[in-house]
Design a protein around this motif. Structure first.
Motif, PDB file in Angstrom:
ATOM      1  N   ASP A   1     -12.888  -5.850  -2.352  1.00  0.00           N
ATOM      2  CA  ASP A   1     -11.708  -4.980  -2.209  1.00  0.00           C
ATOM      3  C   ASP A   1     -10.459  -5.851  -2.306  1.00  0.00           C
ATOM      4  OD1 ASP A   1     -10.208  -2.724  -1.959  1.00  0.00           O
ATOM      5  OD2 ASP A   1     -10.856  -2.199   0.059  1.00  0.00           O
ATOM      6  N   ASP A   2      -9.350  -5.276  -2.743  1.00  0.00           N
ATOM      7  CA  ASP A   2      -8.147  -6.104  -2.889  1.00  0.00           C
ATOM      8  C   ASP A   2      -7.585  -6.531  -1.540  1.00  0.00           C
ATOM      9  OD1 ASP A   2      -7.334  -3.538  -2.285  1.00  0.00           O
ATOM     10  OD2 ASP A   2      -5.652  -3.491  -3.670  1.00  0.00           O
ATOM     11  N   MET A   3      -7.735  -5.664  -0.523  1.00  0.00           N
ATOM     12  CA  MET A   3      -7.282  -6.105   0.801  1.00  0.00           C
ATOM     13  C   MET A   3      -8.089  -5.468   1.912  1.00  0.00           C
ATOM     14  SD  MET A   3      -3.590  -4.328   1.257  1.00  0.00           S
ATOM     15  CE  MET A   3      -3.022  -4.386  -0.424  1.00  0.00           C
ATOM     16  N   VAL A   4      -8.091  -6.160   3.047  1.00  0.00           N
ATOM     17  CA  VAL A   4      -8.777  -5.638   4.231  1.00  0.00           C
ATOM     18  C   VAL A   4      -7.745  -5.587   5.344  1.00  0.00           C
ATOM     19  CG1 VAL A   4     -10.449  -6.186   6.038  1.00  0.00           C
ATOM     20  CG2 VAL A   4     -11.076  -6.503   3.644  1.00  0.00           C
ATOM     21  N   SER A   5      -7.687  -4.430   5.997  1.00  0.00           N
ATOM     22  CA  SER A   5      -6.785  -4.328   7.143  1.00  0.00           C
ATOM     23  C   SER A   5      -7.622  -4.021   8.388  1.00  0.00           C
ATOM     24  CB  SER A   5      -5.735  -3.265   6.865  1.00  0.00           C
ATOM     25  OG  SER A   5      -4.949  -3.051   7.989  1.00  0.00           O
ATOM     26  N   THR A   6      -7.962  -2.754   8.604  1.00  0.00           N
ATOM     27  CA  THR A   6      -8.817  -2.418   9.764  1.00  0.00           C
ATOM     28  C   THR A   6     -10.281  -2.745   9.482  1.00  0.00           C
ATOM     29  OG1 THR A   6      -9.317  -0.183   8.997  1.00  0.00           O
ATOM     30  CG2 THR A   6      -7.317  -0.462  10.322  1.00  0.00           C
ATOM     31  N   GLY A   7     -10.606  -2.945   8.204  1.00  0.00           N
ATOM     32  CA  GLY A   7     -11.986  -3.232   7.817  1.00  0.00           C
ATOM     33  C   GLY A   7     -12.811  -1.969   7.574  1.00  0.00           C
ATOM     34  N   GLY A   8     -12.207  -0.812   7.831  1.00  0.00           N
ATOM     35  CA  GLY A   8     -12.933   0.455   7.707  1.00  0.00           C
ATOM     36  C   GLY A   8     -13.510   0.703   6.314  1.00  0.00           C
ATOM     37  N   THR A   9     -12.736   0.376   5.283  1.00  0.00           N
ATOM     38  CA  THR A   9     -13.179   0.645   3.907  1.00  0.00           C
ATOM     39  C   THR A   9     -14.433  -0.163   3.572  1.00  0.00           C
ATOM     40  OG1 THR A   9     -10.897   1.060   3.270  1.00  0.00           O
ATOM     41  CG2 THR A   9     -12.437   0.569   1.475  1.00  0.00           C
TER      42      THR A   9
ATOM     43  N   LYS B   1     -13.898   6.840  -2.048  1.00  0.00           N
ATOM     44  CA  LYS B   1     -13.320   6.868  -0.691  1.00  0.00           C
ATOM     45  C   LYS B   1     -12.262   7.966  -0.623  1.00  0.00           C
ATOM     46  CE  LYS B   1     -10.055   3.908   0.772  1.00  0.00           C
ATOM     47  NZ  LYS B   1      -9.441   2.636   1.164  1.00  0.00           N
TER      48      LYS B   1
ATOM     49  N   ARG C   1      -9.331   9.660   1.969  1.00  0.00           N
ATOM     50  CA  ARG C   1      -8.604   9.418   3.223  1.00  0.00           C
ATOM     51  C   ARG C   1      -7.863  10.679   3.652  1.00  0.00           C
ATOM     52  NH1 ARG C   1      -6.818   4.780   5.793  1.00  0.00           N
ATOM     53  NH2 ARG C   1      -7.338   3.391   4.066  1.00  0.00           N
TER      54      ARG C   1
ATOM     55  N   ARG D   1       0.803  -1.234   0.000  1.00  0.00           N
ATOM     56  CA  ARG D   1       0.000   0.000   0.000  1.00  0.00           C
ATOM     57  C   ARG D   1       0.829   1.274   0.000  1.00  0.00           C
ATOM     58  NH1 ARG D   1      -4.056  -1.228   4.657  1.00  0.00           N
ATOM     59  NH2 ARG D   1      -2.164  -2.200   5.406  1.00  0.00           N
TER      60      ARG D   1
ATOM     61  N   ASP E   1     -14.149   1.645  -3.263  1.00  0.00           N
ATOM     62  CA  ASP E   1     -13.116   2.647  -3.498  1.00  0.00           C
ATOM     63  C   ASP E   1     -12.835   2.586  -5.008  1.00  0.00           C
ATOM     64  OD1 ASP E   1     -10.604   3.803  -3.739  1.00  0.00           O
ATOM     65  OD2 ASP E   1      -9.642   2.584  -2.181  1.00  0.00           O
TER      66      ASP E   1
ATOM     67  N   HIS F   1      -1.741  -3.507  -4.983  1.00  0.00           N
ATOM     68  CA  HIS F   1      -1.924  -2.238  -5.670  1.00  0.00           C
ATOM     69  C   HIS F   1      -1.342  -2.335  -7.072  1.00  0.00           C
ATOM     70  CE1 HIS F   1      -3.253   0.660  -2.387  1.00  0.00           C
ATOM     71  NE2 HIS F   1      -3.971  -0.436  -2.444  1.00  0.00           N
TER      72      HIS F   1
HETATM   73  C1  R5P Z   1      -6.585   0.797  -0.201  1.00  0.00           C
HETATM   74  O1  R5P Z   1      -6.221   1.509  -1.047  1.00  0.00           O
HETATM   75  C2  R5P Z   1      -6.881  -0.655  -0.347  1.00  0.00           C
HETATM   76  O2  R5P Z   1      -7.333  -0.979  -1.609  1.00  0.00           O
HETATM   77  C3  R5P Z   1      -7.875  -1.088   0.705  1.00  0.00           C
HETATM   78  O3  R5P Z   1      -9.106  -0.453   0.445  1.00  0.00           O
HETATM   79  C4  R5P Z   1      -7.420  -0.712   2.085  1.00  0.00           C
HETATM   80  O4  R5P Z   1      -6.098  -1.111   2.265  1.00  0.00           O
HETATM   81  C5  R5P Z   1      -8.289  -1.361   3.135  1.00  0.00           C
HETATM   82  O5  R5P Z   1      -7.865  -0.965   4.392  1.00  0.00           O
HETATM   83  P1  R5P Z   1      -8.856  -0.918   5.598  1.00  0.00           P
HETATM   84  O6  R5P Z   1      -9.472  -2.269   5.748  1.00  0.00           O
HETATM   85  O7  R5P Z   1      -7.978  -0.569   6.786  1.00  0.00           O
HETATM   86  O8  R5P Z   1      -9.861   0.145   5.363  1.00  0.00           O
END
Ligand code: R5P
Length: 298
Positions: free
Chosen positions: A217-225, A190, A192, A95, A167, A128
């Motif tokens: 979504d390509d990835m989930v970290s905090t899940g906020g997106t 989205k 930020r 990221r 996003d 990404h």
């Molecule tokens: C961001 O550009 C990525 O595509 C994901 O949307 C993002 O990394 C997700 O992160 P989080 O789960 O913390 O919102």
């Protein structure tokens, strides 16, 4: 051909590729430093070796993944492997691909160039868009996981589904999924705050009463997106909402006081991820597509 790794994923990949599997032993010293050992070093000489470096969602340690990659690749050279491929199903630091604020490091650019110097081929699964940055060359390959996801979702036998991008950055993949599964797509915007990290999601809320929605979504970290997108998606009147991601990094969402897997799972009908990172929602395997791809390119 040898597949070298520490977990069941690498073992399955080796089996699928009809390659030999060799285990990497590892431990962490009391001071936090990492230790790695190739369990059967005598098998490496003159072989093509695929090194798989992968982590587990709840204890993902990206820095250790990089350490493991660098140390084992050097060892493979010393052991005179014929050719080496580093497979990072989830590539750490993906990221951090832009200088959003002046002075920031473009971490993935640095790590990719160091890693690819150490091997003959560097492979990772969609993160990404490195194409846009012009970072794809003959020593690097990015496998698109939306094909594995589309294949899995076919079994759901959707009728007129709508695929949602939380996003605009993943709009292209969402449109691809909609095309291969015969549905429509919808994208949210989205934004930020680069200092606080807070996100705001907005977009049109069409009437999708009773329809099946798939948020990708390509990835989930905090899940906020995905959580923000879920709140908007629910306003459409959809009948069923499935969330799907490639890379599931499970961390605590401080705002909601919940782990990101629970945060999303509690708000939708089903939450799915691939197995690029091991997690409790990893039900879609990228192994078959990775095996096919690696046999072709390495
Ligand atoms: C961001 O550009 C990525 O595509 C994901 O949307 C993002 O990394 C997700 O992160 P989080 O789960 O913390 O919102």
């Amino acid at each position: 051909m040898i597949v070298l790794g520490r977990d069941g994923f690498s073992e399955k990949l080796a089996k699928k590729m009809h390659a030999k599997f060799v285990r990497i032993e590892s431990k962490i010293f009391p001071d936090g430093e990492s230790y790695f050992r190739i369990s059967e070093p005598e098998r490496v000489k003159g072989e093509k070796v695929i090194l798989v470096v992968r982590g587990e969602s709840s204890k993902l340690d990206q820095n250790r993944m990089l350490t493991e990659s660098l140390l084992i690749l050097d060892k493979l050279k010393e052991l005179r492997a014929k050719k080496t491929c580093l497979l990072l199903p989830y590539i750490p630091y993906a990221r951090q691909d832009k200088e959003f604020l002046k002075g920031e490091t473009i971490s993935i650019k640095t790590f990719r160039s160091i890693l690819k110097e150490k091997c003959d081929l560097l492979v990772n699964v969609t993160s990404h868009d490195f194409r846009k940055e012009g970072w794809i060359d003959r020593k690097t390959y990015v496998m698109d996981a939306t094909d594995s996801i589309a294949e899995f979702l076919k079994s759901k036998k959707f009728k007129d589904p709508v695929f949602v991008a939380p996003d605009m950055g993943v709009n292209e993949s969402v449109e691809k999924l909609a095309k291969s599964l015969g549905g429509n797509s919808l994208g949210f915007k989205k934004e930020r705050d680069r200092k606080t990290g807070k996100i705001r999601t907005s977009g049109k809320i069409p009437n999708l009463r009773g329809k099946e929605l798939v948020i990708y979504d390509d990835m989930v970290s905090t899940g906020g997106t995905i959580h923000n997108a879920l709140k908007l998606a629910k306003k459409t009147g959809a009948g069923k909402i499935i969330c799907v991601t490639i890379h599931m990094i499970s961390v605590l969402n401080k705002k909601h006081g919940k782990n990101s897997i629970d945060l999303i799972r509690d708000e939708c009908d089903e939450f799915l991820a691939t197995d690029t990172i091991e997690s409790e929602v990893s039900r879609i395997s990228v192994i078959p597509d990775l095996a096919k791809t690696l046999l072709k390119i390495f």
